[in-house]
Design an enzyme around this catalytic site. Sequence first.
Site, short mmCIF file in Angstrom:
data_model
loop_
_atom_site.label_atom_id
_atom_site.label_comp_id
_atom_site.label_asym_id
_atom_site.label_seq_id
_atom_site.Cartn_x
_atom_site.Cartn_y
_atom_site.Cartn_z
N TYR A 139 1.10 -1.11 -0.25
CA TYR A 139 -0.16 0.38 -0.03
C TYR A 139 0.60 0.82 -0.04
O TYR A 139 0.89 2.16 -0.86
CB TYR A 139 -1.02 0.49 0.97
N GLY A 278 0.78 -7.72 9.88
CA GLY A 278 2.04 -7.54 8.44
C GLY A 278 2.12 -6.00 8.12
O GLY A 278 0.94 -5.38 8.04
#
Length: 325
Positions: A139, A278
């Site tokens: 991201y 994560g």
Amino acid sequence: MSGKYLVTGGAGYVGSVVAQHLLEAGAEVTVLDNLSTGFREGVPAGAAFVEGDIRDAAKWLDPSYDAVLHFAAFSQVGESVVKPEKYWDNNVGGTLALLGAMREAGVRTLVFSSTAATYGEPVSTPITETDPTAPTSPYGASKLAVDHMITGEAKAHGLGAVSLRYFNVAGAYGEYGERHDPESHLIPLVLQVAQGRRDAISVYGDDYPTPDGTCVRDYIHVADLAEAHLLALKAARPGEHLICNLGNGNGFSVREVIETARRVTGHPIPEVPAPRRGGDPAVLVASADTARAKLGWTPSRADLAGIVADAWEFAQQTAGNAREQ
Ligand SMILES: NC(=O)c1ccc[n+]([C@@H]2O[C@H](COP(=O)([O-])OP(=O)(O)OC[C@H]3O[C@@H](n4cnc5c(N)ncnc54)[C@H](O)[C@@H]3O)[C@@H](O)[C@H]2O)c1
Ligand SMILES: O=c1ccn([C@@H]2O[C@H](COP(=O)(O)OP(=O)(O)O[C@H]3O[C@H](CO)[C@H](O)[C@H](O)[C@H]3O)[C@@H](O)[C@H]2O)c(=O)[nH]1
């Protein structure tokens, strides 16, 4: 404020609040959103709505627009670690198409939603815009790639652009607030527990190198953030790409957020320990000196209890009492 603006992602959380601020300032607004994570009812009443994808922006953009405010993206750090291709496709591929459509239509001003996730694990705190960018999630990497694309577009084709690197956006503005489905952000999840829609909040990791072992974030009120966008439109200069962090400069741990929500809501809010998620850096706190100096921005809603109280009011208005899966 006069002008006509295309707001991509204006059916989502931040885009809807910014669209509402633009309308209140007297601007004309068109929202372009494919409703992949947003909601039709999130589009402010005074805005025109086009249900469509940013990849097809050329169909709707024309020279009558003064600027684009670009919020449309996928934005879940955890999901991006397991489905990186989804993030490269939508965030990078989508923005490449949007920039092309803007070039063709001669729309030469852009305000882009970038993120603290572009920095990764910070080398020092608070984070400044000249710090190294080493994202720890796809991201963040996809958003950094877009920032680089915008820099190139400004240099080569005269775009005037401002990237606003939000830290953790929170709170609500009247009927516009945070409503991801499924919800993944800390404050709305904690408030769902307060509402009895979930049994407990999972605390993702309590062995980080922070005072209480949980991750520290800089929570910024969505209305303060919206005001920065209106200032950014005025600050954009042809051929220049300005990058500004947006945060309050105060860090709060996951446990402090939960404790604040207990005080604000009067509910016990049970918590359970869970493994680390994560891609989560331990501490993300902004230096917003650039936004203050270059945009003339001063956030005025920095109090965490006030931010949580606004989110709580919104959660109670909109969410009903349905149990979450
Ligand atoms: N919420 C945060 O804490 C935060 C922090 C940093 C950066 N950001 C960035 O701010 C922006 C808005 O975030 P948000 O929390 O409002 O997310 P959101 O999911 O509520 O809103 C995103 C909107 O974009 C739309 N969209 C996604 N892909 C699209 C496409 N290809 N074409 C058209 N519409 C599309 C979605 O339907 C949704 O309405 C994102 O770019 C995000 O990366 C958010
Ligand atoms: O159920 C939960 C949900 C979150 N967290 C923790 O709470 C903190 C905040 O998590 P959020 O999901 O609310 O927000 P993020 O910090 O992951 O991400 C947000 O802020 C980032 C930058 O700070 C990016 O910009 C991103 O787009 C935006 O969603 C993190 O440490 C996360 O691990 C929990 O412990 N339990």
